[in-house]
Scaffold this motif. Structure first.
Motif, short mmCIF file in Angstrom:
data_model
loop_
_atom_site.label_atom_id
_atom_site.label_comp_id
_atom_site.label_asym_id
_atom_site.label_seq_id
_atom_site.Cartn_x
_atom_site.Cartn_y
_atom_site.Cartn_z
N SER A 8 0.65 -1.22 0.08
CA SER A 8 0.03 -0.04 -0.11
C SER A 8 0.89 1.27 0.00
O SER A 8 0.41 2.22 -0.76
CB SER A 8 -0.89 0.02 1.46
N ALA A 9 1.87 1.16 0.98
CA ALA A 9 2.75 2.40 0.88
C ALA A 9 3.61 2.56 -0.53
O ALA A 9 3.59 3.71 -1.04
CB ALA A 9 3.77 2.30 1.99
N GLU A 10 3.89 1.40 -0.80
CA GLU A 10 4.77 1.59 -2.30
C GLU A 10 3.60 2.04 -3.40
O GLU A 10 4.21 2.85 -4.18
CB GLU A 10 5.11 0.17 -2.72
N ALA A 11 2.53 1.63 -3.53
CA ALA A 11 1.23 2.03 -4.38
C ALA A 11 1.02 3.58 -4.14
O ALA A 11 0.90 4.37 -5.18
CB ALA A 11 0.16 1.45 -4.12
N GLN A 16 1.06 6.13 -10.35
CA GLN A 16 0.97 6.18 -11.91
C GLN A 16 1.55 4.73 -12.28
O GLN A 16 1.19 4.19 -13.26
CB GLN A 16 1.97 6.86 -12.59
N ASP A 17 1.70 3.77 -11.11
CA ASP A 17 2.21 2.47 -11.30
C ASP A 17 0.77 1.52 -11.57
O ASP A 17 0.24 1.27 -10.39
CB ASP A 17 2.98 1.87 -10.39
N MET A 18 0.04 1.31 -12.37
CA MET A 18 -1.03 0.69 -12.32
C MET A 18 -1.25 -0.71 -11.72
O MET A 18 -2.03 -1.29 -11.19
CB MET A 18 -1.96 0.66 -13.81
N ALA A 19 -0.04 -1.39 -12.15
CA ALA A 19 0.09 -2.77 -11.73
C ALA A 19 -0.08 -2.91 -10.37
O ALA A 19 -0.45 -3.62 -9.50
CB ALA A 19 1.28 -3.28 -12.37
N LEU A 20 0.91 -1.84 -9.54
CA LEU A 20 0.64 -1.84 -8.01
C LEU A 20 -0.45 -1.62 -7.47
O LEU A 20 -0.97 -2.15 -6.54
CB LEU A 20 1.74 -0.71 -7.51
N GLN A 21 -1.29 -0.50 -8.18
CA GLN A 21 -2.67 -0.09 -7.84
C GLN A 21 -3.56 -1.48 -7.94
O GLN A 21 -4.34 -1.59 -6.92
CB GLN A 21 -3.31 1.04 -8.59
N LEU A 22 -3.44 -2.24 -9.02
CA LEU A 22 -4.29 -3.53 -8.92
C LEU A 22 -4.00 -4.62 -8.05
O LEU A 22 -4.91 -5.11 -7.48
CB LEU A 22 -4.11 -3.89 -10.63
#
Length: 201
Positions: A8-11, A16-22
């Motif tokens: 969560s912290a990284e996201a 802008q990192d969609m893969a992380l958000q997903l």
């Protein structure tokens, strides 16, 4: 918990990192935090309306915990397919979701086509094979065939599913397949369909 906090912290640091958000949304959904997942997905879909991966996650989110597949989930799955999923398992998921919905609505020809396409996509994209996914799809397609009174095709799918479940040592799925064989035997009025396969013993 710790992994989720780190992710969560990284996201949050990389919006802008969609893969992380997903990944975060997927973990929220799987953990049962549906409202939080929906809030985050609302933002993602607004920013990335033409992303197959985002539309697929919306489909998963809208169908999560539901006894039947909602129309909203199907719409997202269909859009994801139209956009062209990058990975085979994404296409398989979308086709299975659509096929389930068609089966529930009694659209048997369309459901059979969707399940067959999902099985083909799974075979084409999975070099080592995904037995669990294949078994689930074979069980579903058997249900389509059974309702079409195509009992021989249903039996063939269940034979294949039972062999896979036994070889993969997935007891829960093996028991499900045997239950489906019992149901098929009653519908077809052929008790021998429910008999165990000798070579598995």
């Amino acid at each position: 918990q710790e992994y989720f906090r780190q992710l969560s912290a990284e996201a949050a640091a990389n919006p802008q990192d969609m893969a992380l958000q997903l990944q975060v949304v997927d973990l929220l959904r799987r953990g049962g935090a549906i409202q939080k997942a929906k809030y985050q997905m609302g933002q993602l879909i607004e920013q990335n309306p033409d992303s197959a991966a985002v539309n697929l996650e919306m489909a998963a989110l809208n169908s999560s915990g539901k006894s039947s597949v909602p129309k909203e989930a199907v719409a997202y799955a269909e859009k994801a397919l139209a956009l062209g999923p990058e990975k085979a398992h994404q296409a398989v998921f979308a086709l299975e979701l659509i096929g389930r919905h068609q089966l529930e609505r009694g659209q048997l020809e369309q459901a059979e086509r969707s399940m067959s396409e999902a099985l083909a996509a799974l075979a084409a994209g999975s070099g080592s094979g995904d037995s669990r996914a294949e078994i689930e799809l074979l069980i579903l397609r058997n249900q389509v065939y059974r309702r079409q009174h195509n009992y021989s095709a249903a039996y063939q799918d269940l034979q294949q599913a039972l062999t896979l479940a036994h070889k993969s040592d997935i007891e829960a799925l093996e028991n499900r397949v045997r239950q489906e064989l019992d149901i098929l035997a009653k519908h077809a009025k052929q008790p021998t369909m429910a008999a165990p396969i000798e070579h598995l013993k």
